[in-house]
Design an enzyme around this catalytic site. Sequence first.
Site, PDB file in Angstrom:
ATOM      1  N   MET A 122      13.300   0.866  26.179  1.00  0.00           N
ATOM      2  CA  MET A 122      14.442   0.940  25.258  1.00  0.00           C
ATOM      3  C   MET A 122      15.543   1.772  25.903  1.00  0.00           C
ATOM      4  O   MET A 122      15.319   2.928  26.253  1.00  0.00           O
ATOM      5  CB  MET A 122      14.010   1.567  23.930  1.00  0.00           C
ATOM      6  N   CYS A 134      17.509  -8.465  28.702  1.00  0.00           N
ATOM      7  CA  CYS A 134      18.631  -7.716  28.131  1.00  0.00           C
ATOM      8  C   CYS A 134      19.746  -8.656  27.674  1.00  0.00           C
ATOM      9  O   CYS A 134      20.239  -9.471  28.462  1.00  0.00           O
ATOM     10  CB  CYS A 134      19.188  -6.726  29.148  1.00  0.00           C
ATOM     11  N   LYS A 159       9.593  -8.897  31.983  1.00  0.00           N
ATOM     12  CA  LYS A 159       9.848  -8.995  30.541  1.00  0.00           C
ATOM     13  C   LYS A 159      10.917 -10.057  30.333  1.00  0.00           C
ATOM     14  O   LYS A 159      12.013  -9.964  30.890  1.00  0.00           O
ATOM     15  CB  LYS A 159      10.305  -7.654  29.970  1.00  0.00           C
ATOM     16  N   HIS A 214       9.500 -11.265  24.752  1.00  0.00           N
ATOM     17  CA  HIS A 214      10.224 -10.956  23.527  1.00  0.00           C
ATOM     18  C   HIS A 214      10.485 -12.300  22.861  1.00  0.00           C
ATOM     19  O   HIS A 214      11.286 -13.097  23.350  1.00  0.00           O
ATOM     20  CB  HIS A 214      11.535 -10.245  23.844  1.00  0.00           C
ATOM     21  N   ASN A 249       5.887  -9.409  22.067  1.00  0.00           N
ATOM     22  CA  ASN A 249       6.861  -8.409  21.635  1.00  0.00           C
ATOM     23  C   ASN A 249       7.682  -8.973  20.477  1.00  0.00           C
ATOM     24  O   ASN A 249       8.319 -10.001  20.631  1.00  0.00           O
ATOM     25  CB  ASN A 249       7.763  -8.038  22.815  1.00  0.00           C
ATOM     26  N   GLY A 250       7.617  -8.288  19.325  1.00  0.00           N
ATOM     27  CA  GLY A 250       8.398  -8.719  18.171  1.00  0.00           C
ATOM     28  C   GLY A 250       7.580  -8.724  16.891  1.00  0.00           C
ATOM     29  O   GLY A 250       6.360  -8.908  16.914  1.00  0.00           O
ATOM     30  N   ASN A 251       8.253  -8.484  15.750  1.00  0.00           N
ATOM     31  CA  ASN A 251       7.628  -8.515  14.419  1.00  0.00           C
ATOM     32  C   ASN A 251       6.549  -7.453  14.242  1.00  0.00           C
ATOM     33  O   ASN A 251       5.503  -7.722  13.651  1.00  0.00           O
ATOM     34  CB  ASN A 251       7.019  -9.896  14.134  1.00  0.00           C
ATOM     35  N   GLU A 303      11.078  -1.438  17.779  1.00  0.00           N
ATOM     36  CA  GLU A 303      11.555  -1.011  16.462  1.00  0.00           C
ATOM     37  C   GLU A 303      10.480  -0.256  15.692  1.00  0.00           C
ATOM     38  O   GLU A 303      10.738   0.781  15.090  1.00  0.00           O
ATOM     39  CB  GLU A 303      12.018  -2.228  15.654  1.00  0.00           C
TER      40      GLU A 303
END
Length: 681
Positions: free
Chosen positions: A131, A229, A270, A298, A337-339, A362
């Site tokens: 991040m 990104c 990534k 992601h 990656n996600g949720n 997140e």
Amino acid sequence: LSTNGIKERHKKKKAKKSKIKSKIKIKEEEDREDINDGSEPSPKKLLKKEKKRKKEKKRKTKSPSSDNGDAGSPKKKKRRTKETKGDSDEEDDDDRHDTNHHNDTLVVDNNEHKTKGTLFPFEYEHIMAPMVGASELAFRLLCRKYGATLSYTPMMSASQFVKEAEELTSKNGKTSNADVTNSNICEFQTIPCDRPLVVHFSANKPDHFAKAAKLVESHCDAIDLNLGCPQRTAYLGHFGSYLLGEDDRNLVLDIIRAGSKAVSIPIFVKIRLLDTIEETIKLCHQLRDAGASLIAIHARYRASWERKGPGARDGPAMLDQVALVKQTMPNFPIIANGNVITYDDVVSNRKTTGADGIMSAEGILNNPALYLPRLGDVDKDGERQVSIATLPKNESSSEGEADKKKEKRIRKLNKKLREIETIEKKVKQSGEEGINDDQRSKLEAKTKIQDQLKELEAIILNSSSSEPRSNEGSNSQSKLVKLYELYEAANNKTGLAREYLSIVRSYPTKIRSVVFHTRRMCKDLLEKYQLMEECIASTTIDQVEEVLLKCERYIQQPETFHYDQQKSARETEALAARRREEGKRKAYEARMMRKAKREGLSDLEHYLRIGAEVPTVELIAKLKAEVKRESTMAFWKANHSQHCMAFHLDNGGCKRDRTCAFLHVEAKDSNKFVEDDEVAG
């Protein structure tokens, strides 16, 4: 049925089984050929094979009683029982090696499957994502204590990393492993207990990526290439998700090959999703064959300049596509990656996708103890002791702050010397009459500045040699704590934030990052007690801690807090104003795209590209030395109109900060792009 009828029926069933066995044999041979000769089956073929496998598995697992006419044949029942047992043993063997994978993962050779989980000498199931401005050393250490097993650094530009290392080499004569962390190159920090660690680079040149990877090889466990990104800086610098197009595919694969060849540790990648699942699967197979050892996906689509399109920035991640990728690559590490907001999401996403690990950004920002439940249930295992790393004692806050100030002073002195070099070139071209009094005084101060620089560098060099911060020669220490103690600390949000501040005092980072983490960890409390604006306005660690102490005081003595209606109205109005200002950039982009559309241009981003070129360090120095502001303004509008002139040329920078409608991107060297974590608007 007659005797002939029964025989005919058995004959048909035998032929049917023989046909099915032949298909299975052909499938296994095709799979072996794909593995042995290294050929790349098409994504459609892989998905077709998976559908056939599921259908065959469903047929095999049917109960004997469901097949009419076979129940009364003892001989055939015995054979069927043997086949069913074999299928069950194979599935049990898969489950023993990875209990978190769902039943739809591809059936693979047992010998290959036994290596699962041992591809790397570290656990990679519970990962803290890279991040920008947020996965710094202090926050990594906090998350590791509360369950994260693998962490990524913030994104760093490989080109800039190599450039700063070369500058260090030219000053000191050589660059040692310790210099990489001690000299704060691209703000890279790490210590022995910050392991396992993945260093995360953006790159668009294979040699730069390889050199940067070599520089940090001894400080980490893997190197990661950023292909996800979506920021405008990534568009301007041509890296991140903007390298995922077919036109840049060979470049991306060359970068992976160069990195893999340069270092002995694994190369990770990534990525984001491409436009179709077939394209994403093809990309993942190509990355693997080029030398990538792990791919984190992601599960949102790659971004365009205007950040539009389904899943580009917002909305739920499409984890079903990660599951499809994993099904075609059963023996290769895929990270989802996600949720992820809670640990229940971690468990369910792992089961849904069949991924080898889960990466969170997140979720872990809101709760640094996101992965704590992996250590056990507090009700059942609360008394069990777990080992956590302890920070080295020789990293005192005063020493860290002092080193930081010295390094900042060195950067300022180097900047002055670069300005003096520009003035000297101007004198050579047009003589002394071409410069003003201010520039003459700068020339006269050159010797003094050089002496100050040498003195500061000598102090830092001596302190580095006497107390090295590198991994070499240092042992990470640990201590045992009871699991329930970790849960108690994790449930105390202000206590968790204050623990983070104590780590920051030893391993300093930007105050903006400190404020960001504090307001994310304690958002509900800060809003409840009307302290959010005070937290955001903090400029020191002490001020942030004072805000947290106020929260704790209000929690312990609720009667001391009085809701201020007027303050609430002011905060609401200020928030609305800030959102309006931050929306100016998007509104400008929308106008420019509508203008291009009205004029019938096929490239809707035509006007957004005009003036988007990032100014160079040399140009900024030259413009700062320019006496006439009007000519500077005209030049800027003609060449760099997308960028904020005040950000580059004014002494205090741009006063509007994130509310500025122009781009805030650091100046670059004449042939290298410099990535920064600040993009206004």
